[in-house]
Write a protein that holds these residues in place. Structure first.
Motif, mmCIF file in Angstrom:
data_model
loop_
_atom_site.group_PDB
_atom_site.id
_atom_site.type_symbol
_atom_site.label_atom_id
_atom_site.label_comp_id
_atom_site.label_asym_id
_atom_site.label_seq_id
_atom_site.Cartn_x
_atom_site.Cartn_y
_atom_site.Cartn_z
ATOM 1 N N PRO A 1 0.803 -1.227 0.000
ATOM 2 C CA PRO A 1 0.000 0.000 0.000
ATOM 3 C C PRO A 1 0.836 1.277 0.000
ATOM 4 O O PRO A 1 0.343 2.341 -0.368
ATOM 5 N N SER A 2 2.106 1.174 0.419
ATOM 6 C CA SER A 2 2.941 2.378 0.504
ATOM 7 C C SER A 2 4.409 2.001 0.395
ATOM 8 O O SER A 2 4.781 0.830 0.503
ATOM 9 N N THR A 3 5.230 3.025 0.202
ATOM 10 C CA THR A 3 6.670 2.818 0.132
ATOM 11 C C THR A 3 7.376 4.081 0.597
ATOM 12 O O THR A 3 6.740 5.122 0.812
ATOM 13 N N THR A 4 8.663 4.002 0.788
ATOM 14 C CA THR A 4 9.487 5.160 1.135
ATOM 15 C C THR A 4 10.330 5.520 -0.071
ATOM 16 O O THR A 4 10.983 4.656 -0.650
ATOM 17 N N ALA A 5 10.297 6.786 -0.450
ATOM 18 C CA ALA A 5 10.977 7.174 -1.679
ATOM 19 C C ALA A 5 11.475 8.615 -1.593
ATOM 20 O O ALA A 5 11.066 9.382 -0.720
ATOM 21 N N ASN A 6 12.394 8.948 -2.512
ATOM 22 C CA ASN A 6 12.821 10.335 -2.690
ATOM 23 C C ASN A 6 11.826 10.984 -3.653
ATOM 24 O O ASN A 6 11.820 10.676 -4.833
ATOM 25 N N VAL A 7 10.988 11.898 -3.120
ATOM 26 C CA VAL A 7 9.845 12.316 -3.925
ATOM 27 C C VAL A 7 9.847 13.779 -4.358
ATOM 28 O O VAL A 7 8.902 14.208 -5.006
ATOM 29 N N GLY A 8 10.834 14.578 -4.017
ATOM 30 C CA GLY A 8 10.733 15.949 -4.493
ATOM 31 C C GLY A 8 11.705 16.908 -3.843
ATOM 32 O O GLY A 8 12.750 16.511 -3.341
ATOM 33 N N LYS A 9 11.337 18.195 -3.868
ATOM 34 C CA LYS A 9 12.188 19.262 -3.365
ATOM 35 C C LYS A 9 11.371 20.169 -2.444
ATOM 36 O O LYS A 9 10.160 20.319 -2.603
ATOM 37 N N SER A 10 12.066 20.772 -1.492
ATOM 38 C CA SER A 10 11.407 21.730 -0.606
ATOM 39 C C SER A 10 12.347 22.882 -0.317
ATOM 40 O O SER A 10 13.562 22.806 -0.557
ATOM 41 N N LYS A 11 11.779 23.954 0.223
ATOM 42 C CA LYS A 11 12.584 25.080 0.672
ATOM 43 C C LYS A 11 12.082 25.536 2.031
ATOM 44 O O LYS A 11 10.930 25.291 2.410
ATOM 45 N N ASN A 12 12.953 26.188 2.767
ATOM 46 C CA ASN A 12 12.652 26.563 4.134
ATOM 47 C C ASN A 12 13.385 27.854 4.461
ATOM 48 O O ASN A 12 14.529 28.044 4.039
ATOM 49 N N ASN B 1 13.643 33.778 23.866
ATOM 50 C CA ASN B 1 13.930 33.388 22.482
ATOM 51 C C ASN B 1 12.624 33.241 21.719
ATOM 52 O O ASN B 1 11.592 32.860 22.287
ATOM 53 N N ILE B 2 12.675 33.566 20.446
ATOM 54 C CA ILE B 2 11.524 33.411 19.571
ATOM 55 C C ILE B 2 12.020 33.054 18.173
ATOM 56 O O ILE B 2 13.087 33.517 17.753
ATOM 57 N N ALA B 3 11.295 32.198 17.492
ATOM 58 C CA ALA B 3 11.707 31.756 16.162
ATOM 59 C C ALA B 3 10.496 31.623 15.259
ATOM 60 O O ALA B 3 9.419 31.196 15.680
ATOM 61 N N TYR B 4 10.680 32.010 14.010
ATOM 62 C CA TYR B 4 9.649 31.861 12.977
ATOM 63 C C TYR B 4 10.246 31.073 11.823
ATOM 64 O O TYR B 4 11.399 31.310 11.433
ATOM 65 N N GLN B 5 9.481 30.129 11.282
ATOM 66 C CA GLN B 5 9.970 29.389 10.122
ATOM 67 C C GLN B 5 8.824 29.054 9.191
ATOM 68 O O GLN B 5 7.683 28.865 9.618
ATOM 69 N N LYS B 6 9.129 28.978 7.920
ATOM 70 C CA LYS B 6 8.148 28.637 6.893
ATOM 71 C C LYS B 6 8.778 27.647 5.925
ATOM 72 O O LYS B 6 9.826 27.914 5.334
ATOM 73 N N ASP B 7 8.150 26.505 5.795
ATOM 74 C CA ASP B 7 8.626 25.510 4.842
ATOM 75 C C ASP B 7 7.614 25.400 3.701
ATOM 76 O O ASP B 7 6.435 25.698 3.862
ATOM 77 N N GLU B 8 8.101 24.981 2.561
ATOM 78 C CA GLU B 8 7.246 24.939 1.373
ATOM 79 C C GLU B 8 7.729 23.848 0.426
ATOM 80 O O GLU B 8 8.930 23.692 0.193
ATOM 81 N N ILE B 9 6.802 23.090 -0.116
ATOM 82 C CA ILE B 9 7.126 22.065 -1.119
ATOM 83 C C ILE B 9 7.302 22.739 -2.475
ATOM 84 O O ILE B 9 6.446 23.504 -2.920
ATOM 85 N N VAL B 10 8.424 22.450 -3.129
ATOM 86 C CA VAL B 10 8.717 23.038 -4.433
ATOM 87 C C VAL B 10 8.389 22.067 -5.559
ATOM 88 O O VAL B 10 7.886 22.452 -6.614
ATOM 89 N N GLU B 11 8.651 20.801 -5.337
ATOM 90 C CA GLU B 11 8.450 19.791 -6.379
ATOM 91 C C GLU B 11 8.157 18.463 -5.717
ATOM 92 O O GLU B 11 8.618 18.187 -4.612
ATOM 93 N N LEU B 12 7.370 17.608 -6.410
ATOM 94 C CA LEU B 12 7.034 16.298 -5.867
ATOM 95 C C LEU B 12 7.453 15.194 -6.836
ATOM 96 O O LEU B 12 8.124 15.455 -7.839
ATOM 97 N N ALA B 13 7.025 13.975 -6.537
ATOM 98 C CA ALA B 13 7.505 12.822 -7.297
ATOM 99 C C ALA B 13 7.205 12.939 -8.778
ATOM 100 O O ALA B 13 7.953 12.452 -9.608
#
Length: 321
Positions: A51-62, A86-98
């Protein structure tokens, strides 16, 4: 054999600062990262035998920013106040998928969105008596809505709830995190307060199905005289599929943030000239309470730190020798 390592390139710009002989010091950091060959679990056609697998599926940026502040705002002969913030803000985003620029809805992965999001059906609150005309259009398609039921969000306007009506509801991980620790010292007495917070994310309480008497929490539910309630009206004895309570879980998705006091401790360091005579180099008595309270904490009774309706509060008394 096709599974490989993720590869990340990161840039960081940091500034360290200090003033007043380091009475005030800290750092400010900005970072940007790009990751290729994301390692993810993905759903695959079951005709493969799995039903599923583990793979290298794309690109992201942060990208994000982190700020820390250490200070001694007050310092006299007998009294000192130390603070660390201390305070931190972060935003991640998918750039490309499989499959390049195509989204993967079955895995809740979407180009331009965070790696971890809730994807499903939204709601428009509760049906009211004034919505009778709209309810009739839904009920003509086999639904049984009444005033007080959950009103699902019809994305494509066809008065039916299908997979085409699913939307991105919000991100699971907080965009902002913070912590603030304070220590107050006066003639051997120490008072410490530790706080932390999480902001800018979505939490799923699961909603409140009201189809039976057993083990029902006391909640704010709809009645003809309480139309602005948090939850739908009870539909007792209709717990099976096709009941008027089928969409109760949609009310579980809520925007979340919290600020919590993690620890309050009070201690006393016995004077050196007294404990040395007894053969001790250090002697401290203390008491602390862990998870005493939250300044902004819960959604409909759920503690946002633990994600449950309960959490542990501990009282500790000790002697440090």
């Amino acid at each position: 054999p096709e599974l490989g390592w993720e590869k990340t390139t990161q840039w960081n710009l940091g500034i360290d600062y200090g003033f007043l002989n380091s009475r005030i010091f800290g750092s400010l950091d900005f970072y940007w990262s790009r990751t290729n060959d994301l390692i993810m679990g993905v759903t695959i056609p079951t005709l493969t035998g799995f039903p599923s697998t583990t793979a290298n599926v794309g690109k992201s940026k942060n990208h994000g920013v982190e700020f820390t502040l250490n200070a001694i705002p007050v310092q006299t002969k007998d009294f000192q106040w130390e603070t660390v913030f201390n305070i931190a803000y972060q935003k991640d985003e998918i750039v490309e998928l499989a499959y390049g620029k195509n989204d993967m809805p079955d895995n809740s992965l979407f180009i331009g969105e965070s790696l971890s999001v809730f994807y499903g059906y939204a709601n428009d609150g509760l049906w009211q008596e004034s919505d009778a005309a709209e309810m009739a259009k839904w009920n003509a398609n086999g639904y049984h809505f009444e005033a007080g039921n959950v009103r699902p969000h019809d994305t494509n306007g066809d008065y039916k709830m299908t997979q085409d009506d699913r939307v991105i509801l919000g991100r699971k991980n907080p965009s902002t995190t913070m912590g603030w620790n304070n220590t107050f010292s006066w003639r051997g007495v120490e008072l410490g307060i530790q706080m932390f917070g999480r902001m800018g994310y979505m939490f799923n309480t699961g909603g409140e199905a009201q189809t039976a008497h057993g083990n029902q929490r006391e909640i704010d539910y709809w009645t003809p005289t309480n139309t602005g309630a948090d939850y739908q009206k009870p539909i007792l004895g209709q717990a099976t599929s096709g009941s008027k309570d089928d969409f109760s879980s949609l009310l579980g998705y809520q925007k979340a943030s919290f600020l919590k006091v993690r620890n309050i401790s009070l201690g006393y360091n016995f004077p050196k000239n007294i404990i040395h005579k007894a053969g001790f180099n250090h002697l401290k008595a203390y008491a602390q309470v862990i998870n005493p309270f939250s300044l902004k904490q819960s959604i409909h009774g759920f503690d946002l730190d633990t994600g449950r309706t309960i959490f542990n509060r501990s009282f500790v008394f000790g002697l440090e020798v």
